[in-house]
Design an enzyme around this catalytic site. Structure first.
Site, PDB file in Angstrom:
ATOM      1  CB  SER A 180      -0.920   0.017   1.233  1.00 44.48           C
ATOM      2  OG  SER A 180      -0.158   0.072   2.431  1.00 44.48           O
ATOM      3  CE1 TYR A 201       6.808   7.590  10.830  1.00 38.90           C
ATOM      4  CE2 TYR A 201       7.206   9.958  10.848  1.00 38.90           C
ATOM      5  CZ  TYR A 201       7.070   8.769  10.156  1.00 38.90           C
ATOM      6  OH  TYR A 201       7.210   8.755   8.785  1.00 38.90           O
ATOM      7  CB  SER A 218       9.897  10.875   8.005  1.00 38.61           C
ATOM      8  OG  SER A 218       9.067  11.982   8.312  1.00 38.61           O
ATOM      9  CG  LEU A 229       6.548   6.039  -1.025  1.00 35.52           C
ATOM     10  CD1 LEU A 229       6.291   6.864  -2.284  1.00 35.52           C
ATOM     11  CD2 LEU A 229       7.454   6.817  -0.064  1.00 35.52           C
ATOM     12  CB  THR A 287      -0.233   7.130   2.274  1.00 36.71           C
ATOM     13  OG1 THR A 287       0.384   7.510   3.520  1.00 36.71           O
ATOM     14  CG2 THR A 287       0.687   7.493   1.116  1.00 36.71           C
TER      15      THR A 287
END
Length: 310
Positions: free
Chosen positions: A47, A192, A179, A49, A227
């Site tokens: 799913s 994260y 990221s 990217l 996404t």
């Protein structure tokens, strides 16, 4: 500048344009040659990217090894390739290796199956990941560990498992989708951001150590992408967040980002930021004016806290 002078400079200008066009053409040919027939492993390919990266690398003629937890979704993706491929170059049926990147015991066996697909790996794209939303004071350490296991320890373990074969060949390319939060931290994303900061540091070290072995390392740091990442994020108590954040909804198309990933890999770039101007500016403010950055983040934290508790 008079007309005569302008006319005299015209051939020179045309020459520069011609050289630039030739350079771009040669660059595109080199990029296609690098990717065509290369064995490319993509984690998190079911799913978002990862799925879009699978599509663009497949269209470029790569031999794909698609990895994810859901074998049925991987099978469906390969069927889509078989029915929708319109490229004129030769394409290969992808190989599928289903495993959970967060399971340390599964990775060594998965790496062996990956190597069995085409006999070697040219490019490993560590894409799989999980996001997080929550306040530090409410977040259990188990949640921190879960995010780190998927976003950091999993990619590190898979990379280490495949690295010896690359070193033996003196050829390979390790790619990690990090990221923008691997460079700057924002409130209520602690687990994260921490996992992505660790990822950035590890693969920066790997790049330096692998240069002598002829192995390239690319760290790609996207901004917000449209996404389901925020929908599937985990919260402070480990439950599913289930909300499409406004920033995520307004993010870049995953197809567009996947094309940028393809270009960055083909050009063997070392460190790439794929974000809008504001997050990019924030990385410079963090470095050049940290006091200002900290005040801005504290203000953001207060605003987000008020919006949740009006």
């Amino acid at each position: 500048m008079n007309l005569i002078t302008s006319m005299a400079l015209l051939p020179l200008f045309c020459g520069f344009v011609g050289i630039f066009s030739l350079f771009k053409l040669l660059q595109q040919i080199r990029m296609k040659a690098y990717l065509k027939d290369s064995v490319v492993v993509i984690t998190g390919a079911t799913s978002g990217l990862g799925k879009e990266c699978a599509k663009v690398f497949h269209a470029a003629g790569a031999k794909l090894v698609l990895c994810g937890r859901n074998k049925e979704a991987l099978d469906e993706l390969t069927r889509d390739f078989a029915t929708s491929c319109t490229t004129k170059i030769k394409v290969y049926k992808p190989c599928i290796v289903a495993f959970d990147l967060a399971d340390p015991n599964a990775i060594v066996a998965a790496a062996a199956r990956i190597l069995q697909c085409f006999g070697h790996v040219d490019i490993l794209i560590n894409n799989a990941g999980i996001s997080y939303r929550g306040a530090i004071k409410d977040t259990s350490t188990e949640v921190d560990k879960k995010v780190m296991e998927t976003n950091y320890f999993g990619p590190v373990a898979l990379t280490k498992a495949l690295l010896p074969s690359m070193i033996e060949k003196k050829q390979g390319h390790i790619v990690v989708i990090s990221s923008i939060q691997g460079k700057i931290s924002i409130p209520f994303r602690s687990a994260y951001a921490a996992s992505k900061h660790a990822t950035q540091a590890f693969f920066d070290c790997l790049r330096a150590e692998m240069e002598q072995h002829g192995i390239d390392v690319t760290v790609i740091s996207p901004g917000y992408i449209h996404t389901n990442l925020s929908l599937n994020a985990i919260t402070a108590d480990g439950s599913r967040y289930g909300v499409m954040d406004t920033t995520t909804a307004q993010g870049r198309s995953p197809t567009e980002v996947a094309r940028d990933v393809l270009a960055a890999v083909a050009k063997k770039k070392k460190d790439v930021i794929l974000s809008d101007l504001l997050p990019l500016l924030a990385t410079y403010i963090r470095t050049l004016a940290p006091g200002l950055f900290f005040r801005l983040m504290a203000s953001r934290a207060r605003k987000e806290q008020k919006s949740e508790n009006p």
